[in-house]
Design a protein around this motif. Structure first.
Motif, short mmCIF file in Angstrom:
data_model
loop_
_atom_site.label_atom_id
_atom_site.label_comp_id
_atom_site.label_asym_id
_atom_site.label_seq_id
_atom_site.Cartn_x
_atom_site.Cartn_y
_atom_site.Cartn_z
N ILE A 31 8.86 -3.43 34.83
CA ILE A 31 9.65 -2.78 33.78
C ILE A 31 8.84 -1.63 33.21
O ILE A 31 7.67 -1.81 32.83
N CYS A 32 9.45 -0.47 33.18
CA CYS A 32 8.76 0.72 32.68
C CYS A 32 8.40 0.53 31.20
O CYS A 32 9.26 0.18 30.39
N SER A 33 7.12 0.73 30.88
CA SER A 33 6.69 0.56 29.49
C SER A 33 7.33 1.59 28.58
O SER A 33 7.40 1.40 27.37
N CYS A 34 7.78 2.67 29.17
CA CYS A 34 8.32 3.75 28.37
C CYS A 34 9.83 3.59 28.16
O CYS A 34 10.28 3.28 27.08
N CYS A 35 10.61 3.76 29.23
CA CYS A 35 12.07 3.76 29.06
C CYS A 35 12.70 2.40 29.25
O CYS A 35 13.87 2.20 28.95
N GLY A 36 11.94 1.44 29.79
CA GLY A 36 12.48 0.09 29.91
C GLY A 36 13.25 -0.17 31.19
O GLY A 36 13.78 -1.26 31.38
N GLU A 62 13.02 5.62 22.70
CA GLU A 62 12.28 4.43 22.26
C GLU A 62 11.40 3.91 23.40
O GLU A 62 11.88 3.77 24.52
N TRP A 63 10.18 3.60 23.11
CA TRP A 63 9.31 2.96 24.11
C TRP A 63 9.65 1.48 24.19
O TRP A 63 9.77 0.82 23.15
N SER A 64 9.80 0.97 25.40
CA SER A 64 10.11 -0.45 25.52
C SER A 64 8.87 -1.27 25.19
O SER A 64 8.95 -2.40 24.73
N SER A 65 7.71 -0.70 25.45
CA SER A 65 6.46 -1.35 25.09
C SER A 65 5.71 -0.42 24.15
O SER A 65 4.98 0.46 24.57
N ARG A 66 5.92 -0.60 22.87
CA ARG A 66 5.42 0.35 21.88
C ARG A 66 3.91 0.56 21.96
O ARG A 66 3.42 1.66 21.75
N GLY A 67 3.20 -0.52 22.29
CA GLY A 67 1.75 -0.43 22.35
C GLY A 67 1.24 0.49 23.44
O GLY A 67 0.10 0.95 23.40
N ALA A 68 2.10 0.76 24.42
CA ALA A 68 1.67 1.58 25.56
C ALA A 68 1.78 3.07 25.25
O ALA A 68 1.30 3.90 26.00
N ARG A 69 2.42 3.40 24.16
CA ARG A 69 2.65 4.81 23.84
C ARG A 69 1.37 5.51 23.42
O ARG A 69 0.75 5.15 22.41
N PRO A 70 0.95 6.53 24.19
CA PRO A 70 -0.26 7.26 23.81
C PRO A 70 -0.04 8.03 22.50
O PRO A 70 1.07 8.47 22.23
#
Ligand SMILES: [Zn+2]
Length: 87
Positions: A31-36, A62-70
């Protein structure tokens, strides 16, 4: 060994962290950490992918995995990574 059929860039949003979305054309169902988007699930064609991308951007990217957002994340720069066939 990597083959040219491996895909490590998300077709929808251009995100990559090095994990393969497709390995030798087979979806890995990550699952893409960004778009899901999950590889191997719809959208699987170009028009569906564009629609998904449009929906995702319309929802405020929205990031699907917020923690991954630089911290210095640059959406437009990332979109340029989208493989040509999926733009
Ligand atoms: Zn993505």
């Amino acid at each position: 060994m990597r083959s040219i059929e491996d895909e490590e860039v998300c077709r929808v949003c251009g995100y990559t962290d090095g994990d393969l979305f497709f390995e030798d054309t087979w979806p890995t169902h990550i699952i893409c950490s960004c778009c899901g988007w999950e590889s191997g699930t719809p959208p699987l064609d170009v028009s569906g992918t564009r629609q998904y991308r449009g929906y995702w951007t319309g929802q405020g990217v929205e990031w699907s995995s917020r923690g991954a957002r630089p911290k210095d994340w640059d959406l437009l720069k990332q979109l340029r990574n989208i493989p040509e066939d999926w733009r």
